[in-house]
Design an enzyme around this catalytic site. Sequence first.
Site, PDB file in Angstrom:
ATOM      1  CB  THR A 132     -63.559  -9.987 -15.201  1.00 53.44           C
ATOM      2  OG1 THR A 132     -64.077  -9.028 -16.096  1.00 53.44           O
ATOM      3  CG2 THR A 132     -63.965 -11.369 -15.716  1.00 53.44           C
ATOM      4  CG  ASP A 133     -66.816  -5.582 -15.451  1.00 49.84           C
ATOM      5  OD1 ASP A 133     -66.025  -6.189 -16.209  1.00 49.84           O
ATOM      6  OD2 ASP A 133     -66.975  -4.341 -15.503  1.00 49.84           O
ATOM      7  CD  GLU A 134     -64.336  -8.286 -20.070  1.00 53.03           C
ATOM      8  OE1 GLU A 134     -64.469  -9.043 -21.036  1.00 53.03           O
ATOM      9  OE2 GLU A 134     -63.407  -7.473 -19.959  1.00 53.03           O
ATOM     10  CE1 TYR A 158     -60.162 -12.793 -18.820  1.00 52.15           C
ATOM     11  CE2 TYR A 158     -61.881 -11.182 -19.298  1.00 52.15           C
ATOM     12  CZ  TYR A 158     -60.878 -11.664 -18.462  1.00 52.15           C
ATOM     13  OH  TYR A 158     -60.608 -11.034 -17.280  1.00 52.15           O
ATOM     14  CE  LYS A 162     -60.944 -14.183 -14.349  1.00 52.85           C
ATOM     15  NZ  LYS A 162     -59.702 -14.425 -13.544  1.00 52.85           N
TER      16      LYS A 162
HETATM   17  P1  NAD Z   1     -52.226 -10.006 -17.102  1.00 56.49           P
HETATM   18  O1  NAD Z   1     -52.549 -10.733 -18.367  1.00 56.49           O
HETATM   19  O2  NAD Z   1     -51.528  -8.694 -17.163  1.00 56.49           O
HETATM   20  O3  NAD Z   1     -51.346 -10.951 -16.153  1.00 56.49           O
HETATM   21  C1  NAD Z   1     -51.633 -12.301 -15.960  1.00 56.49           C
HETATM   22  C2  NAD Z   1     -50.440 -12.924 -15.259  1.00 56.49           C
HETATM   23  O4  NAD Z   1     -50.738 -14.307 -15.035  1.00 56.49           O
HETATM   24  C3  NAD Z   1     -49.155 -12.873 -16.088  1.00 56.49           C
HETATM   25  O5  NAD Z   1     -48.074 -12.507 -15.259  1.00 56.49           O
HETATM   26  C4  NAD Z   1     -48.988 -14.310 -16.589  1.00 56.49           C
HETATM   27  O6  NAD Z   1     -47.634 -14.674 -16.784  1.00 56.49           O
HETATM   28  C5  NAD Z   1     -49.620 -15.091 -15.447  1.00 56.49           C
HETATM   29  N1  NAD Z   1     -50.117 -16.401 -15.880  1.00 56.49           N
HETATM   30  C6  NAD Z   1     -50.849 -16.681 -17.001  1.00 56.49           C
HETATM   31  N2  NAD Z   1     -51.105 -18.001 -17.052  1.00 56.49           N
HETATM   32  C7  NAD Z   1     -50.553 -18.550 -15.942  1.00 56.49           C
HETATM   33  C8  NAD Z   1     -50.496 -19.863 -15.410  1.00 56.49           C
HETATM   34  N3  NAD Z   1     -51.066 -20.896 -16.066  1.00 56.49           N
HETATM   35  N4  NAD Z   1     -49.868 -20.070 -14.253  1.00 56.49           N
HETATM   36  C9  NAD Z   1     -49.270 -19.055 -13.588  1.00 56.49           C
HETATM   37  N5  NAD Z   1     -49.270 -17.786 -14.040  1.00 56.49           N
HETATM   38  C10 NAD Z   1     -49.913 -17.540 -15.200  1.00 56.49           C
HETATM   39  O7  NAD Z   1     -53.617  -9.882 -16.341  1.00 56.49           O
HETATM   40  P2  NAD Z   1     -54.127  -8.748 -15.340  1.00 56.49           P
HETATM   41  O8  NAD Z   1     -54.721  -7.653 -16.141  1.00 56.49           O
HETATM   42  O9  NAD Z   1     -53.066  -8.449 -14.346  1.00 56.49           O
HETATM   43  O10 NAD Z   1     -55.328  -9.525 -14.642  1.00 56.49           O
HETATM   44  C11 NAD Z   1     -55.163 -10.200 -13.402  1.00 56.49           C
HETATM   45  C12 NAD Z   1     -56.467 -10.851 -13.018  1.00 56.49           C
HETATM   46  O11 NAD Z   1     -57.481  -9.852 -12.920  1.00 56.49           O
HETATM   47  C13 NAD Z   1     -56.974 -11.868 -14.050  1.00 56.49           C
HETATM   48  O12 NAD Z   1     -57.530 -12.952 -13.358  1.00 56.49           O
HETATM   49  C14 NAD Z   1     -58.039 -11.108 -14.822  1.00 56.49           C
HETATM   50  O13 NAD Z   1     -59.027 -11.990 -15.314  1.00 56.49           O
HETATM   51  C15 NAD Z   1     -58.574 -10.204 -13.740  1.00 56.49           C
HETATM   52  N6  NAD Z   1     -59.162  -8.940 -14.250  1.00 56.49           N
HETATM   53  C16 NAD Z   1     -58.406  -8.067 -14.974  1.00 56.49           C
HETATM   54  C17 NAD Z   1     -58.968  -6.871 -15.407  1.00 56.49           C
HETATM   55  C18 NAD Z   1     -58.179  -5.844 -16.185  1.00 56.49           C
HETATM   56  O14 NAD Z   1     -58.745  -4.817 -16.570  1.00 56.49           O
HETATM   57  N7  NAD Z   1     -56.892  -6.025 -16.411  1.00 56.49           N
HETATM   58  C19 NAD Z   1     -60.312  -6.578 -15.130  1.00 56.49           C
HETATM   59  C20 NAD Z   1     -61.052  -7.518 -14.411  1.00 56.49           C
HETATM   60  C21 NAD Z   1     -60.452  -8.683 -13.948  1.00 56.49           C
HETATM   61  P1  TYD Z   2     -59.708  -3.956 -23.589  1.00 57.57           P
HETATM   62  O1  TYD Z   2     -58.692  -3.036 -23.010  1.00 57.57           O
HETATM   63  O2  TYD Z   2     -59.254  -5.056 -24.506  1.00 57.57           O
HETATM   64  O3  TYD Z   2     -60.561  -4.529 -22.380  1.00 57.57           O
HETATM   65  P2  TYD Z   2     -61.956  -5.391 -22.383  1.00 57.57           P
HETATM   66  O4  TYD Z   2     -62.191  -5.938 -23.728  1.00 57.57           O
HETATM   67  O5  TYD Z   2     -61.625  -6.446 -21.386  1.00 57.57           O
HETATM   68  O6  TYD Z   2     -63.023  -4.440 -21.929  1.00 57.57           O
HETATM   69  O7  TYD Z   2     -60.757  -3.092 -24.397  1.00 57.57           O
HETATM   70  C1  TYD Z   2     -61.476  -2.034 -23.772  1.00 57.57           C
HETATM   71  C2  TYD Z   2     -62.476  -1.517 -24.784  1.00 57.57           C
HETATM   72  O8  TYD Z   2     -61.752  -0.896 -25.858  1.00 57.57           O
HETATM   73  C3  TYD Z   2     -63.298  -2.624 -25.421  1.00 57.57           C
HETATM   74  O9  TYD Z   2     -64.625  -2.123 -25.650  1.00 57.57           O
HETATM   75  C4  TYD Z   2     -62.619  -2.881 -26.749  1.00 57.57           C
HETATM   76  C5  TYD Z   2     -62.054  -1.517 -27.119  1.00 57.57           C
HETATM   77  N1  TYD Z   2     -60.796  -1.536 -27.905  1.00 57.57           N
HETATM   78  C6  TYD Z   2     -60.693  -0.777 -29.074  1.00 57.57           C
HETATM   79  O10 TYD Z   2     -61.660  -0.064 -29.478  1.00 57.57           O
HETATM   80  N2  TYD Z   2     -59.523  -0.814 -29.766  1.00 57.57           N
HETATM   81  C7  TYD Z   2     -58.456  -1.578 -29.372  1.00 57.57           C
HETATM   82  O11 TYD Z   2     -57.414  -1.599 -30.092  1.00 57.57           O
HETATM   83  C8  TYD Z   2     -58.564  -2.340 -28.161  1.00 57.57           C
HETATM   84  C9  TYD Z   2     -57.418  -3.188 -27.682  1.00 57.57           C
HETATM   85  C10 TYD Z   2     -59.746  -2.284 -27.456  1.00 57.57           C
END
Ligand code: NAD
Ligand code: TYD
Length: 350
Positions: A132-134, A158, A162
């Site tokens: 992630t960019d975070e 989180y 990561k």
């Molecule tokens: P998500 O939370 O929707 O899905 C995570 C999946 O991993 C779920 O299916 C869960 O059951 C599985 N999981 C959790 N713990 C596990 C374990 N110990 N063993 C096996 N499976 C396990 O997450 P996502 O949004 O699909 O994110 C996927 C990846 O992308 C993550 O690594 C996250 O850090 C990264 N990412 C997500 C975003 C975003 O905006 N969603 C942005 C940047 C990076």
């Molecule tokens: P989120 O979707 O949780 O992603 P991330 O924290 O990984 O960026 O949140 C996106 C942005 O929206 C973040 O700045 C937090 C804000 N946010 C709210 O303002 N209200 C909400 O209920 C949630 C879930 C997020």
Amino acid sequence: MILVTGGAGFIGANFVLDWLAGCDEPVVNLDKLTYAGNLHNLSALQGNDRHVFVQGDIGDGDLLTRLLAQHRPRAVINFAAESHVDRSIHGPEDFVQTNMVGTYRLLEATRACWAALPEADRAGFRFLHVSTDEVYGTLAPAAPAFTEAHRYEPNSPYSASKAASDHLVRAWHHTYGLPVLTTNCSNNYGPYQFPEKLIPLVINNALQGKPLPIYGDGQQVRDWLYVGDHCTAIRRVLDAGQLGETYNIGGWNEMPNLRIVNTICALLDELRPDPAGPYARLITYVKDRPGHDRRYAIDARKIERELGWKPAETFETGIRKTVRWYLDHLDWVHNVTSGAYRDWVGKQYG
Ligand code: NAD
Ligand code: TYD
């Protein structure tokens, strides 16, 4: 074949569905099925023998060793993670276990399997870690966007977990020669995203006439990447990325949260008008997230320059597709918002 972890979650499921729609190579999908993992996301693959689903934990070294020996994948793509910042604030333990210890176990099992491969297979093998960019922390309003050279300054449990996993992946390349690739992407949105994250939460709440919670002043900025674009970027990095390199993936869509929420409200007003009035009436300012990062922005020029990838969707096209998808899949939302989901909403929003 390839081994995907976390392929029942939001991005992983989109990746597996796109992969199997686009090529014949089978996928072994290892997922623990936490609250965020959902087999409904993969229902289109029922009866497809190119998809092998295994319920299990990336922290289970014995299971990993067995799976790798049985299926001999040519690549491992690690999506599995605990992914929600607010949950990491309430309970960081699972984040340390899965994101740090789990990634470590996955690296170790993969290393043993890779080291035992015949030389030609070893050379072609890849371990792709999705991050992630975070991990880069927060940016001042006018600061340049994150490049791959930006220092790591994670601020939430989180992002710290990561960041730690990224460091392990890097070290397994430098120390053991494991052929790794790392991607750091911005906020994804699109079909199958669990309605705890901003965009699906706002759509779901609006349709139910519930408050749309804005943390703080709503002026926090994120870059938004359509999940389908993220999946094409990962495939491109897997095919052509330089070993040991990291690639930032972004949508060139920097936007404050309040604007995102207003855009969703306007789309819902158009597509599903509410007789009670415009959806924006539901916007409610709530207490800010502790340690809330003010701004993320991705400089995605490296992946464009070196691998020729750029996003196909603008925010306007991507968010319209997304809102339509949720309107067409209310049954999916209903299925994933179980009792556990309601407990979470009670805990977070009171
Ligand atoms: P998500 O939370 O929707 O899905 C995570 C999946 O991993 C779920 O299916 C869960 O059951 C599985 N999981 C959790 N713990 C596990 C374990 N110990 N063993 C096996 N499976 C396990 O997450 P996502 O949004 O699909 O994110 C996927 C990846 O992308 C993550 O690594 C996250 O850090 C990264 N990412 C997500 C975003 C975003 O905006 N969603 C942005 C940047 C990076
Ligand atoms: P989120 O979707 O949780 O992603 P991330 O924290 O990984 O960026 O949140 C996106 C942005 O929206 C973040 O700045 C937090 C804000 N946010 C709210 O303002 N209200 C909400 O209920 C949630 C879930 C997020």
